[in-house]
Each structure stands twice: as structure tokens, then as C-alpha cells.
Design an enzyme around this catalytic site. Sequence first.
Site, short mmCIF file in Angstrom:
data_model
loop_
_atom_site.label_atom_id
_atom_site.label_comp_id
_atom_site.label_asym_id
_atom_site.label_seq_id
_atom_site.Cartn_x
_atom_site.Cartn_y
_atom_site.Cartn_z
N PHE A 34 0.85 -1.19 0.00
CA PHE A 34 0.00 0.00 0.00
C PHE A 34 0.89 1.25 0.00
O PHE A 34 1.82 1.36 0.82
CB PHE A 34 -0.91 0.00 1.23
CG PHE A 34 -1.89 1.15 1.22
CD1 PHE A 34 -2.86 1.25 0.22
CD2 PHE A 34 -1.84 2.13 2.19
CE1 PHE A 34 -3.75 2.31 0.20
CE2 PHE A 34 -2.74 3.20 2.18
CZ PHE A 34 -3.69 3.28 1.18
N ASP A 36 0.89 -5.38 7.99
CA ASP A 36 -0.21 -4.43 7.99
C ASP A 36 -1.49 -5.23 7.75
O ASP A 36 -1.66 -5.85 6.69
CB ASP A 36 0.01 -3.38 6.88
CG ASP A 36 -1.10 -2.34 6.86
OD1 ASP A 36 -2.17 -2.58 7.47
OD2 ASP A 36 -0.91 -1.29 6.23
N TYR A 96 -10.99 1.82 10.65
CA TYR A 96 -12.18 2.39 10.00
C TYR A 96 -12.70 1.59 8.82
O TYR A 96 -13.61 2.03 8.14
CB TYR A 96 -11.96 3.85 9.60
CG TYR A 96 -10.74 4.14 8.74
CD1 TYR A 96 -10.78 3.96 7.37
CD2 TYR A 96 -9.57 4.62 9.30
CE1 TYR A 96 -9.68 4.25 6.58
CE2 TYR A 96 -8.47 4.91 8.53
CZ TYR A 96 -8.53 4.73 7.17
OH TYR A 96 -7.44 5.02 6.39
N LYS A 97 -12.10 0.43 8.57
CA LYS A 97 -12.59 -0.41 7.47
C LYS A 97 -13.55 -1.45 8.05
O LYS A 97 -14.66 -1.12 8.45
CB LYS A 97 -11.40 -1.02 6.74
CG LYS A 97 -10.48 0.05 6.12
CD LYS A 97 -9.29 -0.57 5.41
CE LYS A 97 -8.34 0.51 4.92
NZ LYS A 97 -8.91 1.36 3.86
N ARG A 119 -13.99 -1.61 -7.46
CA ARG A 119 -13.69 -2.43 -6.29
C ARG A 119 -14.93 -2.53 -5.40
O ARG A 119 -15.55 -1.51 -5.08
CB ARG A 119 -12.53 -1.78 -5.53
CG ARG A 119 -11.99 -2.62 -4.39
CD ARG A 119 -10.81 -1.93 -3.70
NE ARG A 119 -11.23 -0.76 -2.94
CZ ARG A 119 -10.51 -0.18 -1.97
NH1 ARG A 119 -9.31 -0.65 -1.68
NH2 ARG A 119 -10.96 0.88 -1.34
#
Lengths: 411, 411
Positions: free
Chosen positions: B126, B196, B221-222, B370
Site C-alpha cells: 500500500f 499491515d 475504520y474499514k 472495487r
Amino acid sequence: VSLSRAEAEAMDAADPLARFRAAFDLPEGVIYLDGNSLGPPPRATAARLAEVVGREWGRDLITSWNLNGWMDAPLRVGAKIAALIGAGPSEVAVADSTTVNLFKLAAGALSLRPGRQVLLTPADNFPSDLYALEGLAGLIPGVELRIAEPEGLLAAIGEDVAAVVLTQVHYKTSARWDLAQVTAAAHAKGALALWDLSHSVGALAIDVTAARADLAVGCGYKYLNGGPGAPAFVYVAERHQAGIRSPLTGWMGHAEPFAFEGHYRPAADIRGQVSGTPGVLGLAALEAGLDLLAEAGPAATEAKGLALAELFMSLVETRCAGHGLSLLGPRDTARRGLHVAYAHPDGYALVQAAIARGVIGDFRAPDVARYGFSPLFLSYAQVWDAVEILREILATRAFDRDDYRRRATVT
Amino acid sequence: VSLSRAEAEAMDAADPLARFRAAFDLPEGVIYLDGNSLGPPPRATAARLAEVVGREWGRDLITSWNLNGWMDAPLRVGAKIAALIGAGPSEVAVADSTTVNLFKLAAGALSLRPGRQVLLTPADNFPSDLYALEGLAGLIPGVELRIAEPEGLLAAIGEDVAAVVLTQVHYKTSARWDLAQVTAAAHAKGALALWDLSHSVGALAIDVTAARADLAVGCGYKYLNGGPGAPAFVYVAERHQAGIRSPLTGWMGHAEPFAFEGHYRPAADIRGQVSGTPGVLGLAALEAGLDLLAEAGPAATEAKGLALAELFMSLVETRCAGHGLSLLGPRDTARRGLHVAYAHPDGYALVQAAIARGVIGDFRAPDVARYGFSPLFLSYAQVWDAVEILREILATRAFDRDDYRRRATVT
């Protein structure tokens, strides 16, 4: 002679900030003299958070990042802080904690002064600031954290110093450094001045531009009333923004966050100091606190805050004399912040006894009772009442009770 | 043959997690397939925040740090995350952002492997993770960030590598690294594995203990539904806690924060990874999200999430064939996370057209649509409906409309 309660009430009647008291909803019977540690919630905050959770997060969902300005919040809220410290609107961003920001800007100062490897700080700086600097110096071989006695700080600024790092108002004594004087002394040796404004932002009418301050950090949860552990802020003078390098490089500080490039390319403006995704709930609460301070204005805020502190000190002198309270820091309000601290042999028990009577202050080891005078929600009559309660406790030695003397492990 | 909507409804009727849908309050007509980017608010969150603001912050004020457990929140909430990733309750703390935590633990890995100066990461990690590592390597002379092509990552682990740093589930392709296999390969060369977990925590039944993972960070927050920019977490295996050194040293990581000592003395446990004052509002919202996941349990969460993703992929194959959708990442759910991404020549317009019909997904440059399958609030029937809407858009080329093709600057 001592001011009467009626005279304190008259000061309230003439107070241009009196209307702001209705913007808070403090518990009945409480005189809250700890807004310098944790500011209380403005009434608007609960509604604002309900709106962010219900409509923005719950209904607009992911689109809120653009639709409801979440992406811009670090800079939008930063601009509101900028107005309180005399900075330009694009010189402040809200991000991370004060400690992390201090690490970030101390490293940034080293990047702005290549060849200089010393960070200079007074020995009595706020411990967490000392820890952050120790962490940075421990991480980079060659970087030295030089600790000076406060009275010798200016003389200790050598040609090898990249930055002088200090807190404008001392967390315990309330002693205030002269922003312009220290900054000028740093500049005279080619060093930068990095200020921690945690105990002065929202309290004093700071002017970083007039002082030519280079870098600053500060806290959102004290006088800004931004909520427990509110996000903190960074100030970088515009002249340094293109050159400074943050070590905490994340996508939000990238020139194009959503290009998802393989290498970091810093935003050339204050956004380069933002690293991770902004905490929207914390930002929303902080913004509600700032909106009140913006309306009140820094000059009126400072004037009332210092007048409250002056009233407290003078009433303590006249009404609590002979009871062992010993003022810390300078007596002159021009040389202090908005909190007032006294050493007392029974400091801890005294603070506890006052809390039991509704006067909320805090204790700082080993023997200090500390009281803060936030200008937006306190009245002069409350200050009068607080001193009267302290006087009664001291005169009757009410603090001698065992349940006041028991020490909490964390206070 | 393609599964019918009635069959999807039958899967819902048999779904052991169906009752969790009532714990959310998503807008009417919306099929939210973007919980992998921003999880929606549980119903309990608004009430929890109102309680924290009104009673804890507003009434109990400063005493809440002890009285209402604010001081302990980073570890209390951390323990709830620990239960989701197979860690011990004292191996996880909530603090800062994912990016800042990655910086912290990458530096920590260097402190645990003196003499080794290389951090190894795959080129397609990422971007914000790459930036954080670049920032660290740029700060400390001698530290090297070595970037390997993903397929050569394991072979690139040399005796000079302090840590392999990688994301378990890829943010775009959803490809999943084998936690145990990569960790073992790192250990075989004396290196640590720093993971991660942002795109897998709360989604997959992670077991860091079984995998012998050393260090990890992740996002709140996902799939954790902790709120926009929720605080992130750090995991440090107990065997490393006494030895690891965090570079971000603040008072909350000190062995005795309120002793206000002049020098930093790290807490010997996971608290050493906490630096500044914890953000209480963000922690409260995150905790509300975690309580639902704790109740559902990681095994059931993963099983349903992968079943939803499998249903989506198989319906796209049977009902959207010939319309140019090209699956990214492996087809096998055992080798992926809960989101599914397709390249399509008109990817951006396709995503916009679907959003206009209530199917919320997101676009990732250059051409990727996505969709994420959060197990707690989605139904199998919604997945069926989402594919049907995509099929109609593709079959009628509804995405050809100009207003779908216009590109936002930030998506």
C-alpha cells in the site's frame, strides 16, 4: 483591601464575554478550574457529533470525504487555529498528537538546518516534550539533545543548534517565555524556534507572525475545548514549508494522495505535515470548540483570562494569607498564562477537599494545587466563590480528613 | 448455472450472522459495498458517543480519565482487537494512525535486530506504507528500504534484513499473503515479520500467534466500523515487548506517566507503543464497532465474508460474462480478502453508474471497480441484487452517459 462578591458580580455584569457561559452546560454546583487540563464540552459539540455520525457517516457514507469536507478538515480546522495564534490560514494543519507533532517538527527543524545536529531545550520543559526529543535523538546517530537550565537557555544557543524547543507557558508554574525574544535569540545564532503552545493557545493572544516564530505545535483539548485527547496541530511558517521534510510521511501528506504513486512526493504546503487519514470525529469536536473562540476573539479571551487569574491571586493574597499557600511562577500576569499554581505542604489533600466542595482543580506532584481560568465559561463571581471555599477549607483545616489525604496512584 | 435470487434468500434465512444487519442503519435503497474502505456506523455508536460527550466529558469532566476508564482505553480497546487477530489481550494497543504506527514498529524492528539495517517490502505494498518506510529510511543514515517484486519477495530476504514489511491483503487486488509462510521465511533468515492487517482485520480469522508473527499494525475504520479516520492499532508479540524501542516516545508510553520524570523510561509492556494522550471520542466509536465483531466471532465473520465474495464472483461470471470485466487477484477465496476488484475499460464510469443505482463501490486508478463484502451488514440477496444492477448497466451500456464519465479529482 479585598474585593467583595458584589464587586465580582459587577465585573460579570460588565464582561463582554459573559454570553459565552450559556454555550456550555457545566454541572450544577461545580466551579470548573481545570479547563487548562481538559476543556469542557460546548453545548454545540454533542449536536455536531450526532450530525457527523448520523447524516455524514451514516447516510452519505464514503462520499463524505469530499461531500462533507472530511478530506479538507485538517486544513479547514487548522485555519481556525491559525486565526488564534496570528498565523496565516495556510500555515496550520490539525494532525496526530502534540507529542507526535513535536517529533515531526523537531526532525523538520534538522532538515531545515543541515549541518546542525543539536536540539536545545530547557530542563523543565513538559516531560512528554522532553521524551519526544529524546526519542528523536536516540533514533538518529549524531543528533544531540542538549538540555539547559531555564535561566541559561538563551546563552546556551550556539552555532551548532538547529532549533530551540520550548513551551511558551509552563504546565506547572505558568511562567511564560517571551515568544519574540526567544525567537530572536535563536535567529541571531542561525537557529530556529520550535514552540509548544499547548498551555497558551486559546488562552493568550499569541502572534507567531509578529514574533517570527518558525515552527509550533499545540494541544486541542485544553483551552480549545476540543475534547479528551483531541487532535493536535502543527504550525510551519510559510517561508519554511517548501524546504521542511517531515519524517512521518503518509498518503495524506503526498502531493497527490489518490494517485497511489510508488514513491513519496511531499505536498509543498502545510499538508506535508499530515501523515495518516484524519480522525474525523475528533476534528469535528475540535471545530465546535474553535468556533466559540473565533467568535470571542483572542484579545478579549486573553484579557478576561488574565483578569480572572489576577482576581484569584489577589483574593488568595488577601483572604487566604497565613495558610501556607506559596505562589509558583511570576506574580505579574504579563509574564504568565491563565493557570495559577500554589505549593502547599498538604497540596494533595487540599485539592481533594476543594473538589469535594465543587471546586475542580488538579494536583501536580509533589505538593502543587493548580487552578486554570478559562475565559469562556467562568465568571468573576465563581472565582470569588472558589477562593472563599479554599479559605474555609484552609481556616478549618478541613483537608486533614483521612479520605482527602489518601493518594490516588494517578491524579 | 447461475444461482437464483430465491436461492440467495435461502442463504440469508440460514445465515447465523443475519441478526447483525439490524445493528446498522444503512440508508434505504443502498447496497453498501464499500465497508472495506469506510465501515458504516453501528446503531450503538451514536448513543455511545452521546454518553461519552454528555455524561463522561460533560459531567464527570477531568475525573473521567480514571472514573470512566479513558486512561485504560488504548489497552482495553486493544484487547478487543487482540481477540480478532489471535493475539493475547496484552499484545495490542490502540494509538495514532496506521501510517504512524508502521513508522513506529519499523523503527522498533530495527531496535530488535541490531546490526541489520534493511527493511524489505514488496513494490506493490500500500503506497502509504511505502511512504512511511521511505520516511524512516530517509531519517536514519545507513537504513535501507529494499523494494522487491512481490513474486521475488521471499527470495529477497537476506541475512541483512531486519524486517519484512507487508500487507496481508492487497488493497486493490485482494491477494492474500500467507501469514505463517512469510513469517517463517523471515524467521529462517533471522528477520522479523511486520504485518499491515488493515484490509484483513475484522474480515479474516487472523491468527498472529499461530503464525508466530512478530509485529503488526492495522486500521480501525474499514471492517472494524470504527468511524472515519478511527485510531489504528499496534500488535507487538509479548516476547518482543521488553526489548523493542519505540522512536515516538511520549508520556503515555512512560513507565510512570504522572511521575513527570525528566527522562523517558519506557513501559515494559505494550503501553510503550502509546505516545500521546489517547483520542477518547475515536476510541469510543471504535469500541462500539468492535463489540459487534466480538459477538459475531472471527470464524463466522470470515466464513460469511468469503461466501459473499464467492457469490459475487460466481454471479458476475455467469450473469455479466462478455462485458469486459476482468477479475484482479486470485479466484480462490482461500487466497484473498473480502473485497473483489475488476478491471474494466470504463471502470470509472461503471462505478459511477452503479452508485447512481444505489450500489456503492469505489474506483481505483487506472480502471478498477472495487467492491467489498462486509459480513455484518450485508445479505446474500443484496449481493444478488448488486450483480443484477451491474448486469443491467453493462448490458445497456448505461455507463456511457457523460455525467458518469466525468472524472472527480479525488475519488
